[in-house]
Write a protein that holds these residues in place. Sequence first.
Motif: not given
Lengths: 721, 208
Positions: A81-88, A51-54
């Motif tokens: 796709v589980v999560e997308v995060n653009v922080s910069r 069940g590993c996510l990458f």
Amino acid sequence: MTATKTDVSTMPTTNRPMNAGQSVADDASRLDGIAKVTGAAKYGRDKYPAGCLFAAFIRCPWGKAELVSHSADEVQKLPGVVEVNVSRKEGLYHGRDMGYICADSPLALKRAMEALRPVWKRGEVKTLIEDDIDKEPEPDVDTGKLLDAAPLKLEAIYSTACQTHSSLETHGCVVDHQGDSATVWASTQGTFSFRDGLGEALKLDAGQFEVKCEYIGGGFGSKLGGPGKEGLLAARLSQKLRKPVYVFCDRREEHLDTGNRPSSRTLVRLGVQRDGTIVGGQIQTWGGVGVARGGGGCTVPSNRYKLGQISKDHKDIAFNAGGPRAMRAPGHPQGSFAEELMLDEVATLAKIDPLDLRMRLASSVLQEQMRLGAKLIGWEDRKLTGSQTGVIRTGYGLGTASWGSAGSLAEAEVIIHRDGSVEARTGAQDIGTGYRTIMAIVAAEAIGVPVGIVRCSVGSSRLPSGPGSGGSITSPIMAPTMRMAAEDAREKLLAVVATAKKVELAALRIDAGEILLDAKAIMSFKDACGLLPSDAITGRNAGRKRAEERGHSNGVQFVKATVDTETGVIRVQRVIAIQSCGKVLCRKTAESQIIGGVIQGLSYAMFENRLLDRVTGAMVNPNFEWYRILGPNDMPHIEPVLWSKGQTKVCALGEPPVIPTAGALAAAVFNAIGAPVRSTPMSPDKVLAAVASGAKNERGAPAVNPPPNGKPENKKPGGGA
Amino acid sequence: MSDGVSRRSFLKTAGASAAAASLAQVAQAAIAPPEAGVPATPTLGPDATDVTLSVNGKPMKLRVDPATTLLSALRMECDLTGAKEVCDRASCGACSVIIDGRLVASCMMLALDAEGTKITTVEGLAKGDELDPLQLAFVKHDALQCGYCTPGLVVACRALLDKNPKPSLSQIKSGLSGNICRCGTYTNIFNAVLEASGQKPIADSAPV
């Protein structure tokens, strides 16, 4: 022979004589050798929990760029796709993390990365140390006077390119957070600093989770100092999502953003007497630290040579590139490259043999090692620098190394079980040095049993705390610590025997697996263990350390190389690597450390170069095709010589053998072609330029400075010798 | 499937596997022309596809995304993690396996393309508890440090010895030139190969 019957602790080899010393264990091979040659050894990167996510970072593709737009909202809807995060918004170097994507498979992650379609606006970049140097710094007044008064002068600029660690297992870890506990499989050089850095991200206390690193695929300094951004990302995501999360860099990211040996530039102005005595001068060094604030130190002068009155200054230069991290003897190979080639240039100026010059300048231990090395390499066959005229010319060079000792308090345990087996336990990690094997050897020697019956557990934060593998301190700290734990266990066992047999404890000893009473065998070690009143006894070092068992290391390397003056290709023929490392605990792994240091040093000298595009700041070779490291076809014959004459202390071995190699090879190339190649990598174009300049000069006269990193030479100091 | 079509429209990796599949079709067509109206091979993907691999003499039934490399399939589906992903583009040799007697970088081959071949990984070199003499020689000569490149190098050495049972030193160097080791174990590897092929390891200078 079968795997189960193979006792790897007794596998004698005969091809390598012990030239100058002896070891505790001559015939022992690595205890984890079979696991490594069969593929059974599981590294952090080999763990794929169910069940590993990458997850992986979104990276800035240019030396300086602003993220104008992207398709994160659409990527979020993609399958897997589980999560997308653009922080910069802005990246100041190629490889800067700008956010991350997490998905349920590596392929879904890759597709999501491609679908992100970021649009960037590039900015102007700086990529070289030279971008910050308008004019060479003048010497101070006193140094200027000293230089003016000297009959001979050397003025030269040496430079070394940026080298990436290129660990084959990339940086990262797998975190499996299960609510009130967690397991972390990490690729780290510091089990305990990794643990200490993760607690906050995991929202767990140190005792609630375990960091495991039984096997580590190389680190060379870059995997010190905690979990890093990869570890923190995995920990935060696993804590939030309650699923195992796998974060490992790919090869490109590894080149870009996991540290490096920074580039260096060294300006030397030396005053020299006609007899070769160096009266002193100016040494100015620069380190190319990318976006980091420091870490670019360049260790020249090394203090191994008497160079008179030296005025030294150093400056770190920032530009648009990933920053350095400690790399195997940080600052030293850079400095040694400049210092050794400089000494050969001084010797040529004064028309003396560079070995004789070093004999005058170095310590007595180094002198003794130089004498042995000169015999082994055949120094008497060396021709005068600049005297050869053929196409293929042969050169000889040498360099030296030294390393001190430092240490902290650590813990170790030795358990003697009732079944007669022994377990040495230490949480510190074996990064390939042979630590696991060395600890077993130390415990076996201290107890008085064959190595074969000792198992060694390493690489877990649940085991007794030990240091990070940096600064070549692991064995110097841990060997005395493990010895104390083993002695404690031995004494406890002997106390049981003394009581059972009603004899004086002081009359009992253990040797070669036998219990001796007044030097006569009375029972086997195994039978003695059977007397234990409980399952096992545990020996501990009990918060003691023995700093007096640590000492200093010295080394000398000789290189013989040929240079093809038509193609500019250097072929190294032979390397003699003499290294003192105190008491040799395990001969084979010690020799391997030396050979490995030499190979990395040659690779550094001849091939390695993080190439940054001058316009975009992008690294153009973040792979193994164009970022070349030394391969099997480039290999010379390397003879490691363990120098343990009269030494009883445990000394550093990881770092010193990588120090002298590049400088020794540079000296050999200078000797062969009569003109110095003052910049690494000593690639064919630079060699050919040196050959061409040497031909125009008088015999042995210093050549022009080859352009560092391919930059046209327009800022070289005026004058010259 | 509309989902599949839309995915394929932007998935470069899926495109690559489709291209590989069509190449395979062309190759097969050249050998045996298809019967009229019957496609030569089924179109594979974009959804997960069944594949049976023969690994170390055992059949492995897997269901993989068609873009899955043989390396990923071995590591993630077969729990054979001896082969390592180091460069992911065949420039380091860490993922080496032997396929039908040939040394192959498993990162450069799709799992689907390995169907019908005999794959040997580093885990398949020992016969039960009995190690390949080459593996023993590696341990004896300390031809490994961190060990991460070691499985690939052991496999490359085995492939070399299968073709050339008594290689000279220069043949060993050439034979291993697709592999890199960062710790610097090459000289000891040469000695291990020499010993495993019944030759003498390279001797250092006599003591002086």
